[in-house]
Design a protein around this motif. Structure first.
Motif, mmCIF file in Angstrom:
data_model
loop_
_atom_site.group_PDB
_atom_site.id
_atom_site.type_symbol
_atom_site.label_atom_id
_atom_site.label_comp_id
_atom_site.label_asym_id
_atom_site.label_seq_id
_atom_site.Cartn_x
_atom_site.Cartn_y
_atom_site.Cartn_z
ATOM 1 N N ASP A 8 42.262 49.052 34.915
ATOM 2 C CA ASP A 8 41.768 47.962 35.751
ATOM 3 C C ASP A 8 42.492 46.703 35.314
ATOM 4 O O ASP A 8 42.124 46.083 34.326
ATOM 5 N N CYS A 10 42.450 43.884 36.462
ATOM 6 C CA CYS A 10 41.654 42.670 36.604
ATOM 7 C C CYS A 10 40.829 42.395 35.338
ATOM 8 O O CYS A 10 40.261 41.315 35.195
ATOM 9 N N LYS A 12 40.320 41.220 31.746
ATOM 10 C CA LYS A 12 41.071 40.201 30.994
ATOM 11 C C LYS A 12 41.800 40.777 29.785
ATOM 12 O O LYS A 12 42.927 40.386 29.491
ATOM 13 N N TRP A 52 47.539 38.148 38.724
ATOM 14 C CA TRP A 52 46.110 37.947 38.495
ATOM 15 C C TRP A 52 45.374 37.684 39.809
ATOM 16 O O TRP A 52 44.302 38.229 40.049
ATOM 17 N N CYS A 55 45.224 41.046 41.585
ATOM 18 C CA CYS A 55 45.032 42.199 40.698
ATOM 19 C C CYS A 55 44.256 43.333 41.360
ATOM 20 O O CYS A 55 44.528 44.501 41.098
ATOM 21 N N ALA A 56 43.321 43.027 42.221
ATOM 22 C CA ALA A 56 42.532 44.081 42.870
ATOM 23 C C ALA A 56 43.355 44.845 43.905
ATOM 24 O O ALA A 56 43.040 45.990 44.234
#
Length: 174
Positions: A8, A10, A12, A52, A55-56
């Motif tokens: 993932d 997304c 951090k 960023w 990101c999804a």
């Protein structure tokens, strides 16, 4: 690259790992291809910001390609916008040295000849050579970064080295 790094993007922590893994190498490639006048590290930062923001939408296996393509396109847009001939920025030398004036002069002359010889290489050879010799990347790593086979990377690196040796007699000394 292990899949866990990309599960993932997304996240951090994972995003931070992606940054640590790709930022320096990407910055160096942009520097070698376009010079420092166009601020390649800024383009790397902007590429990561775009990553960023999206990101999804980015598939984990496409992260590296997305970063490299985005950063390259930003540099090309900057080239078009600026319409400037890339030059090396002059760094003010220190006012003192322990080296003899003759050595300092020979060193400056060699660096000028080395830069000229490097600029005389075709882009493919120059990038592969600098990734290997300056960044310390293995032939396999150079091949992966440039999307070529290991044999092609070796051919480019050795071709560049032979051309540099032909132009710079100091490199032939042992």
């Amino acid at each position: 690259m292990p899949r866990s790094l990309h599960k993932d993007i997304c996240d951090k922590i994972r995003f931070s790992k992606l940054y640590k893994k790709y930022a320096q190498s990407l910055s160096n490639i942009l520097l070698y291809k376009y010079g420092e006048l166009l601020n390649p590290s800024d383009k790397v930062q902007e590429a990561f910001i775009k990553l960023w923001e999206n990101c999804a939408k980015i598939k984990p296996e496409a992260v590296k390609s997305y970063l490299y393509t985005t950063a390259k396109n930003m540099m090309l847009n900057e080239v078009k916008h600026q319409k400037v001939v890339l030059k090396y920025q002059l760094v003010k030398p220190k006012d003192y040295t322990n080296e003899s004036p003759e050595f300092v002069l020979r060193k400056k002359e060699f660096l000028k000849r080395y830069e000229r010889a490097l600029s005389g290489l075709n882009e493919e050879e120059r990038v592969a050579f600098l990734l290997n010799k300056v960044d310390g990347k293995t032939h396999k790593e150079v091949a992966e970064i440039l999307g070529i086979t290991k044999k092609v990377a070796e051919h480019r690196i050795y071709g560049a080295l032979n051309k540099l040796k032909a132009k710079l007699e100091e490199l032939n000394r042992k």
